[in-house]
Design a protein around this motif. Structure first.
Motif, short mmCIF file in Angstrom:
data_model
loop_
_atom_site.label_atom_id
_atom_site.label_comp_id
_atom_site.label_asym_id
_atom_site.label_seq_id
_atom_site.Cartn_x
_atom_site.Cartn_y
_atom_site.Cartn_z
N GLY A 135 0.78 -1.23 0.00
CA GLY A 135 0.00 0.00 0.00
C GLY A 135 0.81 1.28 0.00
O GLY A 135 0.24 2.37 -0.03
N TRP A 136 2.13 1.16 0.02
CA TRP A 136 3.01 2.32 0.02
C TRP A 136 3.78 2.42 -1.30
O TRP A 136 4.06 1.40 -1.94
N THR A 137 4.14 3.65 -1.66
CA THR A 137 5.03 3.89 -2.80
C THR A 137 6.18 4.76 -2.32
O THR A 137 5.95 5.84 -1.77
N ALA A 138 7.40 4.26 -2.50
CA ALA A 138 8.60 5.03 -2.12
C ALA A 138 9.17 5.68 -3.36
O ALA A 138 9.51 5.00 -4.33
N HIS A 139 9.25 7.02 -3.34
CA HIS A 139 9.81 7.79 -4.44
C HIS A 139 11.20 8.26 -4.02
O HIS A 139 11.35 9.26 -3.31
N PHE A 140 12.23 7.57 -4.48
CA PHE A 140 13.58 7.92 -4.04
C PHE A 140 14.11 9.17 -4.74
O PHE A 140 15.02 9.82 -4.23
N GLU A 146 4.48 7.62 -0.21
CA GLU A 146 3.10 7.95 -0.56
C GLU A 146 2.19 6.79 -0.16
O GLU A 146 2.45 5.64 -0.51
N ASP A 147 1.11 7.11 0.58
CA ASP A 147 0.18 6.05 0.97
C ASP A 147 -0.89 5.86 -0.10
O ASP A 147 -0.88 6.53 -1.14
N GLU A 148 -1.82 4.95 0.14
CA GLU A 148 -2.84 4.63 -0.87
C GLU A 148 -3.76 5.80 -1.17
O GLU A 148 -4.34 5.88 -2.25
N ALA A 149 -3.88 6.74 -0.22
CA ALA A 149 -4.74 7.90 -0.43
C ALA A 149 -4.01 9.04 -1.15
O ALA A 149 -4.60 10.06 -1.46
N PHE A 226 12.83 -7.23 6.40
CA PHE A 226 11.71 -6.46 5.85
C PHE A 226 10.73 -7.45 5.23
O PHE A 226 11.08 -8.21 4.32
N LEU A 227 9.48 -7.46 5.71
CA LEU A 227 8.51 -8.48 5.34
C LEU A 227 7.54 -8.05 4.25
O LEU A 227 6.59 -8.77 3.94
N GLY A 228 7.74 -6.89 3.64
CA GLY A 228 6.83 -6.41 2.61
C GLY A 228 7.03 -7.12 1.28
O GLY A 228 8.04 -7.74 1.01
N ASP A 229 5.98 -7.02 0.42
CA ASP A 229 6.05 -7.53 -0.95
C ASP A 229 6.42 -6.35 -1.85
O ASP A 229 5.60 -5.44 -2.07
N VAL A 230 7.62 -6.36 -2.37
CA VAL A 230 8.20 -5.19 -3.04
C VAL A 230 8.18 -5.36 -4.55
O VAL A 230 8.52 -6.42 -5.09
N THR A 231 7.75 -4.29 -5.25
CA THR A 231 7.84 -4.23 -6.71
C THR A 231 8.54 -2.93 -7.10
O THR A 231 8.12 -1.84 -6.66
#
Length: 233
Positions: A135-140, A146-149, A226-231
């Motif tokens: 549900g998060w987007t990391a903009h490096f 950025e969250d889902e909202a 880190f347990l997230g599913d990363v794309t």
């Protein structure tokens, strides 16, 4: 090849001159400032790779400036200060500094620390500079989460280093030794403390329950996972 730009903000002319000389001899370009106002004005037309900042400035609070640089500029920020108390160092790191050098210093050490920090700023190992996870987007490229909202939260360069390390190796144990090797730090109590601070701040920005985080897990005595599913995009 473009030489990396290091800005030097210190109200002592001798220190500015010493640092500029040794850094330029080592292959860096430099800009020096004795006042924060002139330094901040220069940022409108220059993008430094590294900012060396003294805390005892005559026209502003150095710690406030460090925090703003870390959040807004994305540059590597290294404090050079005569304040040697542990609390000063901890506060500087908590506010986003990448390193803390105590005066008096060996100029060769400053060069070595800068090179170590710059080595840790590596290009993305995946496609692009944006990653999505849970549900998060990391903009490096702009240092935001950025969250889902669509609400964005900024993170510092130092926090981004740790976040990228996790996102490049999801669901794999990352030991303290691996962190030290990847991020160019020196194994020490202060390095461990800096990592703890950065991870705590990342958890807060990811709205994790500090007592039971779901994304960044501490494996006591071993490291973190880190347990997230990363794309990567």
């Amino acid at each position: 090849m473009t030489r990396p730009l290091v800005t030097i903000l210190d109200d002592e002319p001798e220190i500015r001159s010493l640092l500029a000389d040794v850094l330029e001899e080592a292959g860096f370009d430099t800009l020096s400032f004795g006042r924060a106002r002139a330094f901040e004005a220069a940022l409108a037309t220059h993008t430094p790779d590294v900012c060396l900042v003294d805390l005892s400035l005559p026209d502003t609070d150095g710690l406030t400036l460090v925090h703003r640089l870390a959040l807004e500029r994305g540059a590597i920020v290294i404090i050079i200060s005569g304040r040697a108390q542990v609390q000063d160092r901890v506060t500087g790191l908590e506010l986003g500094a990448d390193d803390y050098i105590i005066k008096p210093f060996d100029p060769a050490e400053v060069v070595a620390r800068i090179r170590a920090r710059m080595r840790s700023v590596k290009p993305a190992t995946k496609t692009g500079n944006v990653a999505t996870f849970n549900g998060w987007t990391a903009h490096f490229e702009r240092y935001t989460l950025e969250d889902e909202a669509g609400t964005e939260t900024t993170f510092s360069h130092a926090e981004g280093e740790v976040l990228r390390l996790f996102l490049d190796a999801p669901k794999r144990l990352i030991s303290r030794a691996q962190m030290q090797s990847s991020l160019g730090g020196v194994a020490s109590e202060s390095f461990d403390r800096a990592m703890d601070v950065r991870i705590s701040r990342l958890r807060t920005k990811l709205r994790e329950d500090p007592k039971n985080p779901q994304l960044i897990k501490t494996i006591y005595g071993a490291g973190y996972i880190f347990l997230g599913d990363v794309t990567w995009i």
